[in-house]
Scaffold this motif. Structure first.
Motif, mmCIF file in Angstrom:
data_model
loop_
_atom_site.group_PDB
_atom_site.id
_atom_site.type_symbol
_atom_site.label_atom_id
_atom_site.label_comp_id
_atom_site.label_asym_id
_atom_site.label_seq_id
_atom_site.Cartn_x
_atom_site.Cartn_y
_atom_site.Cartn_z
ATOM 1 N N ALA A 267 -15.398 12.781 53.271
ATOM 2 C CA ALA A 267 -14.705 12.120 53.135
ATOM 3 C C ALA A 267 -13.535 12.830 51.692
ATOM 4 C CB ALA A 267 -15.649 10.760 51.945
ATOM 5 N N ARG A 268 -14.146 13.721 50.825
ATOM 6 C CA ARG A 268 -13.440 14.066 49.392
ATOM 7 C C ARG A 268 -11.941 14.961 49.880
ATOM 8 N NH1 ARG A 268 -14.795 15.802 44.387
ATOM 9 N NH2 ARG A 268 -13.517 17.599 43.593
ATOM 10 N N VAL B 130 -6.925 2.948 45.392
ATOM 11 C CA VAL B 130 -6.864 4.054 44.544
ATOM 12 C C VAL B 130 -5.916 4.090 44.287
ATOM 13 C CG1 VAL B 130 -8.164 6.759 43.883
ATOM 14 C CG2 VAL B 130 -9.712 5.367 45.181
ATOM 15 N N ALA C 264 -13.933 -2.655 49.402
ATOM 16 C CA ALA C 264 -13.204 -0.963 48.789
ATOM 17 C C ALA C 264 -11.734 -1.008 48.021
ATOM 18 C CB ALA C 264 -13.648 -0.935 49.764
ATOM 19 N N PHE D 173 -25.470 6.294 51.593
ATOM 20 C CA PHE D 173 -24.382 6.784 52.760
ATOM 21 C C PHE D 173 -23.360 5.611 52.273
ATOM 22 C CE2 PHE D 173 -21.123 6.447 56.622
ATOM 23 C CZ PHE D 173 -20.972 8.419 56.589
ATOM 24 N N THR D 174 -22.321 5.211 52.656
ATOM 25 C CA THR D 174 -21.976 3.861 52.223
ATOM 26 C C THR D 174 -21.172 4.205 50.775
ATOM 27 O OG1 THR D 174 -22.308 2.301 53.477
ATOM 28 C CG2 THR D 174 -20.828 2.004 52.193
ATOM 29 N N ASN E 164 -21.778 7.110 48.905
ATOM 30 C CA ASN E 164 -20.413 8.388 49.062
ATOM 31 C C ASN E 164 -19.195 8.723 49.264
ATOM 32 O OD1 ASN E 164 -21.671 11.552 50.037
ATOM 33 N ND2 ASN E 164 -22.827 10.990 47.361
ATOM 34 N N ILE E 165 -19.274 8.042 50.940
ATOM 35 C CA ILE E 165 -17.783 8.182 51.540
ATOM 36 C C ILE E 165 -17.284 7.056 50.312
ATOM 37 C CG2 ILE E 165 -16.737 6.855 52.901
ATOM 38 C CD1 ILE E 165 -18.048 8.844 54.175
ATOM 39 N N PHE E 166 -17.036 6.320 49.721
ATOM 40 C CA PHE E 166 -16.587 5.642 48.649
ATOM 41 C C PHE E 166 -16.224 6.461 47.117
ATOM 42 C CE2 PHE E 166 -15.984 3.737 44.800
ATOM 43 C CZ PHE E 166 -14.786 2.384 45.024
ATOM 44 N N LYS F 172 -16.507 9.634 47.311
ATOM 45 C CA LYS F 172 -16.337 10.824 47.663
ATOM 46 C C LYS F 172 -14.366 10.207 48.812
ATOM 47 C CE LYS F 172 -19.222 13.733 47.977
ATOM 48 N NZ LYS F 172 -20.503 14.762 48.869
ATOM 49 N N THR F 173 -14.546 9.408 48.776
ATOM 50 C CA THR F 173 -12.971 9.246 48.931
ATOM 51 C C THR F 173 -12.243 9.135 47.507
ATOM 52 O OG1 THR F 173 -13.566 7.827 50.865
ATOM 53 C CG2 THR F 173 -11.665 7.963 50.574
ATOM 54 N N TYR F 174 -12.835 8.419 47.035
ATOM 55 C CA TYR F 174 -11.738 7.973 45.464
ATOM 56 C C TYR F 174 -11.509 9.251 44.719
ATOM 57 C CZ TYR F 174 -11.593 5.339 41.339
ATOM 58 O OH TYR F 174 -11.412 4.693 40.199
ATOM 59 N N GLU F 175 -12.642 10.361 44.835
ATOM 60 C CA GLU F 175 -12.299 11.469 44.267
ATOM 61 C C GLU F 175 -11.521 12.587 45.043
ATOM 62 O OE1 GLU F 175 -16.480 13.047 42.573
ATOM 63 O OE2 GLU F 175 -15.783 13.944 43.849
ATOM 64 N N GLY F 176 -11.683 12.075 46.014
ATOM 65 C CA GLY F 176 -10.331 12.833 47.131
ATOM 66 C C GLY F 176 -8.829 12.712 46.894
ATOM 67 N N VAL F 177 -8.733 11.533 47.384
ATOM 68 C CA VAL F 177 -7.378 10.127 46.561
ATOM 69 C C VAL F 177 -7.127 10.801 45.272
ATOM 70 C CG1 VAL F 177 -5.945 8.595 46.434
ATOM 71 C CG2 VAL F 177 -7.899 9.054 49.219
ATOM 72 N N LEU G 116 -7.678 13.312 43.918
ATOM 73 C CA LEU G 116 -7.348 14.558 43.735
ATOM 74 C C LEU G 116 -5.785 15.114 44.331
ATOM 75 C CD1 LEU G 116 -10.451 16.066 44.407
ATOM 76 C CD2 LEU G 116 -8.814 16.662 42.092
ATOM 77 N N THR G 117 -5.967 14.187 45.420
ATOM 78 C CA THR G 117 -4.707 14.371 46.590
ATOM 79 C C THR G 117 -3.277 13.985 45.262
ATOM 80 O OG1 THR G 117 -5.807 14.680 48.611
ATOM 81 C CG2 THR G 117 -3.572 13.779 48.438
#
Lengths: 335, 335
Positions: free
Chosen positions: A211-212, A239, B211, B227-228, B230-232, B234-239, B241-242
């Motif tokens: 996901a990251r 986010v 979410a 699972f959910t 961790n998806i939350f 890592k998506t948070y971190e990924g967005v 970061l981007t």
């Protein structure tokens, strides 16, 4: 090429839908079949000087409200604008359907009126999302909360074909949304889907997509069950919203920052546009026999016009025939 | 107050761990029990002029690598720095444990060496995350991919007690991470967890937390399966970061934008800090008999010092006793 339009679907219907349909007709030269109460359509067009010349109207009674049970489309609301539009598509009165109405009702209409492809249990909502280096497709993004590994394999194929044939991505990279890259990561669903995707010779499976890494475009097609996909989608939106609103506050903090913000205005606008999910148009419903596009509920003229353009490309692409030809044979047993 | 430190856990061990422990001792006046190869600890401290005076050392053999099977902590790596640290905590040789090492191994050590509270099947990793209006706690953020509704109810209680007793949040709002606010939304897990949370008189349950609304701090405690969660996360971190990397590009686009960026430097730094998950310190492991804090694997001196501070507050708070007293009675049946 004739596009069927649900004239009463969405927050800004019918005005913005009619404007978008007229703009699409003018720009793309397609025919339009408007579904909805003819009297109201004509009155709205007249009042707002929208040219309906050359557009057909298939009259309907009202629309299915957002809060209604989606299955009511088959009974109480069968003559609503969406119900009439779905039947018109099924009967071949147009080549593709665009609606900005209730997602749930559109899924019901696509499933039971337009009908699924043989071997597909439920259609997927495939959202095209903005990423760092372009767009990627997330499916399922919310239609099906509980799915089998076999269904994820079907989604992978459908997303891959769409990205290649409609979006022009060569040999799309397909990733399984997960919490780690190792094949044994995730719940039973991901663990069992992994080998199916790996063995699917019709897709370019690159393994698990963390996901990251997804916002950085690590895959062109991101496969998930609808619950996980929707958590991803909404976290992404949340986010981005929070960060942009914090940026805005920062820019308005003082005269100095306001002046600085002025110099960055163009760049910021581009950045917001880059991460604006609406710019692409709509979300295709994959797994049904004819092209169906869900436009965003808040669509205005431009967004709806883009959704019509996407419907045209979808209909011209032959994507559905390719999906049908390459569907995993096993999924039929899952019916 | 004595804090047990896994001196060889994390990417920057032992140097940054020793620096962080020394800084914590100086600033908070706590005692420190370092676990790890004594010779290497003394050599590292000497070479970098870190004062170990007043710190005890419990020697150990090497460390458990990130890529090792976490369960190897109980056999092959039982004398590793983390294995020794977990046993030291179990034996009461200190009041709390901090490690920046492998999360999986720490969960195993906490579960089987420190031991769970009666009525808790598996401990949760509770990550404290940055939001628009402060912090919120997400649990489970990755330890348990498949969970029962009863386990989510236990997590809700544990998170609520921690946020109140350790983080000082009055009457914390507990939300169930979901794809919609209606009680019937989600998979069977969320549908069955909802009424349990609603009936739990020890928490302030506010219903489903979408979410999309979580980054805006709609809840203080956000409950999810691992699972959910961790998806939350890592998506948070990924967005984030981007978006931050895109902002940086925008600022470096031209001389004009570089000048503007200069004026915004302070605000941007604050914004990055506000959304930096490391600033808080560490993630508590909830559901075990003694306080255990997981520091970020990339922790440097400051982050590790903050994790030690959190361990002190955790140990002083009486949170574990409160959790134990208020655990739902039914969860025992789930054993």
């Amino acid at each position: 090429m004739k596009i069927i339009v649900d004239a009463f679907g969405g927050d800004n219907a019918p005005l913005e839908i009619l404007k978008g349909a007229a703009a699409a007709k003018a720009e793309f030269g397609c025919d339009i079949l408007l579904c909805g109460d003819e009297e109201l359509i004509r009155a709205c067009a007249k009042e707002n000087a929208i040219d309906l010349a050359g557009m057909e109207i298939l009259t309907a009674e009202g629309f299915i409200p957002m809060e209604a049970d989606p299955r009511a489309l088959l009974k109480k609301y069968k003559n609503s604008s969406l119900g009439v539009a779905c039947r018109a598509l099924a009967e071949g009165r147009g080549d593709a359907l665009v609606s900005a109405g209730s997602t749930g009702a559109l899924v019901v209409g696509a499933t039971f009126l337009v009908k699924r492809l043989k071997g597909v249990r439920r259609p997927a909502i495939a959202t095209i999302m903005p990423g760092d280096k372009g767009h990627f497709m997330l499916l399922d993004s919310g239609a099906n909360t509980e799915l089998t590994p076999e269904a994820l394999n079907v989604f992978a194929l459908m997303g891959s074909v769409f990205m290649e044939k409609v979006m022009g991505v060569e040999n799309p990279r397909v990733g399984l949304l997960n919490i780690g890259v190792e094949p044994a990561k995730g719940t039973d669903l991901q663990k069992h889907a992994y080998p199916l995707l790996e063995a699917n010779e019709h897709i370019n499976f690159i393994g698990n997509a963390e996901a990251r890494d997804v916002p950085a475009c690590v895959a062109d097609v991101v496969v998930a069950d609808g619950f996980t996909g929707n958590i991803f989608l909404k976290t992404y939106e949340g986010v981005a919203l929070t960060l942009f609103s914090n940026l805005k506050e920062m820019f308005y903090a003082s005269t100095k920052t306001k002046v600085a913000a002025l110099a960055l205005k163009g760049g910021l606008k581009d950045l917001k546009q880059k991460f604006d999910a609406d710019a692409v148009g709509g979300a295709p419903l994959l797994g049904v026999q004819k092209p169906v596009i869900k436009a965003h509920g808040s669509s205005k003229e431009e967004a709806f016009k883009n959704a019509v353009r996407q419907a045209i490309t979808f209909a011209e692409s032959g994507a559905i025939e390719t999906i049908e030809a390459n569907l995993p044979k096993k999924e039929g047993a899952d019916e």
